[in-house]
Write a protein that holds these residues in place. Structure first.
Motif, PDB file in Angstrom:
ATOM      1  N   PRO A  28       0.824  -1.212   0.000  1.00 50.30           N
ATOM      2  CA  PRO A  28       0.000   0.000   0.000  1.00 50.30           C
ATOM      3  C   PRO A  28       0.859   1.264   0.000  1.00 50.30           C
ATOM      4  CG  PRO A  28      -0.197  -1.168   2.098  1.00 50.30           C
ATOM      5  CD  PRO A  28       0.669  -2.009   1.198  1.00 50.30           C
ATOM      6  N   VAL A  29       0.271   2.375  -0.384  1.00 50.32           N
ATOM      7  CA  VAL A  29       0.968   3.659  -0.423  1.00 50.32           C
ATOM      8  C   VAL A  29       1.634   3.908   0.933  1.00 50.32           C
ATOM      9  CG1 VAL A  29       0.664   6.152  -0.623  1.00 50.32           C
ATOM     10  CG2 VAL A  29      -0.575   4.623  -2.153  1.00 50.32           C
ATOM     11  N   GLY A  30       2.889   4.307   0.895  1.00 52.73           N
ATOM     12  CA  GLY A  30       3.641   4.590   2.110  1.00 52.73           C
ATOM     13  C   GLY A  30       4.525   3.444   2.571  1.00 52.73           C
ATOM     14  N   THR A  31       4.376   2.267   1.953  1.00 51.11           N
ATOM     15  CA  THR A  31       5.196   1.123   2.316  1.00 51.11           C
ATOM     16  C   THR A  31       6.638   1.369   1.890  1.00 51.11           C
ATOM     17  OG1 THR A  31       3.334  -0.388   1.991  1.00 51.11           O
ATOM     18  CG2 THR A  31       5.530  -1.370   1.966  1.00 51.11           C
ATOM     19  N   ARG A  32       7.566   1.142   2.800  1.00 45.24           N
ATOM     20  CA  ARG A  32       8.987   1.273   2.450  1.00 45.24           C
ATOM     21  C   ARG A  32       9.421   0.015   1.712  1.00 45.24           C
ATOM     22  NH1 ARG A  32      12.185   5.237   4.881  1.00 45.24           N
ATOM     23  NH2 ARG A  32      10.947   6.557   6.255  1.00 45.24           N
ATOM     24  N   ILE A  33      10.172   0.216   0.655  1.00 43.63           N
ATOM     25  CA  ILE A  33      10.651  -0.909  -0.148  1.00 43.63           C
ATOM     26  C   ILE A  33      12.147  -0.766  -0.405  1.00 43.63           C
ATOM     27  CG2 ILE A  33       8.428  -1.211  -1.330  1.00 43.63           C
ATOM     28  CD1 ILE A  33       9.838   0.163  -3.790  1.00 43.63           C
ATOM     29  N   GLU A  34      12.745  -1.849  -0.853  1.00 47.67           N
ATOM     30  CA  GLU A  34      14.091  -1.826  -1.395  1.00 47.67           C
ATOM     31  C   GLU A  34      13.944  -2.246  -2.850  1.00 47.67           C
ATOM     32  OE1 GLU A  34      17.216  -3.685   0.757  1.00 47.67           O
ATOM     33  OE2 GLU A  34      16.396  -3.041   2.686  1.00 47.67           O
ATOM     34  N   ALA A  35      14.764  -1.641  -3.704  1.00 51.86           N
ATOM     35  CA  ALA A  35      14.625  -1.896  -5.130  1.00 51.86           C
ATOM     36  C   ALA A  35      15.959  -1.726  -5.838  1.00 51.86           C
ATOM     37  CB  ALA A  35      13.593  -0.949  -5.726  1.00 51.86           C
ATOM     38  N   THR A  36      15.996  -2.200  -7.071  1.00 51.10           N
ATOM     39  CA  THR A  36      17.167  -2.080  -7.918  1.00 51.10           C
ATOM     40  C   THR A  36      16.786  -1.291  -9.166  1.00 51.10           C
ATOM     41  OG1 THR A  36      17.920  -4.245  -7.171  1.00 51.10           O
ATOM     42  CG2 THR A  36      18.910  -3.402  -9.191  1.00 51.10           C
ATOM     43  N   VAL A  37      17.591  -0.310  -9.534  1.00 46.86           N
ATOM     44  CA  VAL A  37      17.338   0.454 -10.755  1.00 46.86           C
ATOM     45  C   VAL A  37      17.656  -0.445 -11.944  1.00 46.86           C
ATOM     46  CG1 VAL A  37      18.021   2.445 -12.143  1.00 46.86           C
ATOM     47  CG2 VAL A  37      17.858   2.655  -9.652  1.00 46.86           C
ATOM     48  N   ILE A  38      16.682  -0.575 -12.858  1.00 45.52           N
ATOM     49  CA  ILE A  38      16.893  -1.426 -14.037  1.00 45.52           C
ATOM     50  C   ILE A  38      16.833  -0.643 -15.338  1.00 45.52           C
ATOM     51  CG2 ILE A  38      16.138  -3.535 -12.898  1.00 45.52           C
ATOM     52  CD1 ILE A  38      13.459  -3.219 -14.438  1.00 45.52           C
ATOM     53  N   GLY A  39      16.487   0.618 -15.278  1.00 44.14           N
ATOM     54  CA  GLY A  39      16.456   1.431 -16.490  1.00 44.14           C
ATOM     55  C   GLY A  39      16.306   2.897 -16.146  1.00 44.14           C
ATOM     56  N   ARG A  40      16.844   3.748 -17.006  1.00 41.45           N
ATOM     57  CA  ARG A  40      16.724   5.196 -16.796  1.00 41.45           C
ATOM     58  C   ARG A  40      16.187   5.846 -18.054  1.00 41.45           C
ATOM     59  NH1 ARG A  40      22.433   7.227 -14.569  1.00 41.45           N
ATOM     60  NH2 ARG A  40      22.240   8.196 -16.593  1.00 41.45           N
ATOM     61  N   GLN A  41      15.361   6.852 -17.850  1.00 40.03           N
ATOM     62  CA  GLN A  41      14.824   7.661 -18.933  1.00 40.03           C
ATOM     63  C   GLN A  41      14.952   9.119 -18.519  1.00 40.03           C
ATOM     64  OE1 GLN A  41      13.559   6.452 -21.885  1.00 40.03           O
ATOM     65  NE2 GLN A  41      14.224   4.432 -21.209  1.00 40.03           N
ATOM     66  N   ARG A  42      14.672  10.036 -19.409  1.00 38.75           N
ATOM     67  CA  ARG A  42      14.781  11.458 -19.078  1.00 38.75           C
ATOM     68  C   ARG A  42      13.815  11.861 -17.966  1.00 38.75           C
ATOM     69  NH1 ARG A  42      15.718  11.372 -24.685  1.00 38.75           N
ATOM     70  NH2 ARG A  42      17.751  12.233 -25.174  1.00 38.75           N
ATOM     71  N   PHE A  43      12.681  11.208 -17.880  1.00 29.57           N
ATOM     72  CA  PHE A  43      11.668  11.558 -16.884  1.00 29.57           C
ATOM     73  C   PHE A  43      11.890  10.905 -15.535  1.00 29.57           C
ATOM     74  CE2 PHE A  43      10.049   7.946 -19.311  1.00 29.57           C
ATOM     75  CZ  PHE A  43       9.809   7.032 -18.308  1.00 29.57           C
ATOM     76  N   GLY A  44      12.796   9.948 -15.433  1.00 33.68           N
ATOM     77  CA  GLY A  44      13.041   9.250 -14.172  1.00 33.68           C
ATOM     78  C   GLY A  44      13.628   7.884 -14.442  1.00 33.68           C
TER      79      GLY A  44
END
Length: 61
Positions: free
Chosen positions: A30-46
């Motif tokens: 749900p909104v507000g849940t803390r997560i851990e993640a890995t960046v798998i792609g980048r674009q100009r918007f994020g």
């Protein structure tokens, strides 16, 4: 990682897998849940992240 790059290969979920698992991902994180993640792609918007513990979930930030 170069800008405008999308990761591909083993361990990166397909677009269909992401779409099919999204409802379960939203219910589990749900909104507000803390997560851990890995960046798998980048674009100009994020960027795109792969969310730990939700193998077929991809988020943007």
């Amino acid at each position: 990682m170069d800008e405008d790059r999308w990761a591909a290969g083993p361990g990166v979920p397909t677009a269909d897998a992401v779409r099919q698992s999204w409802a379960a991902t939203v219910a589990a994180l749900p909104v507000g849940t803390r997560i851990e993640a890995t960046v798998i792609g980048r674009q100009r918007f994020g960027g795109f992240i792969r969310i730990d513990g939700a193998p077929d979930a991809v988020g943007t930030g």
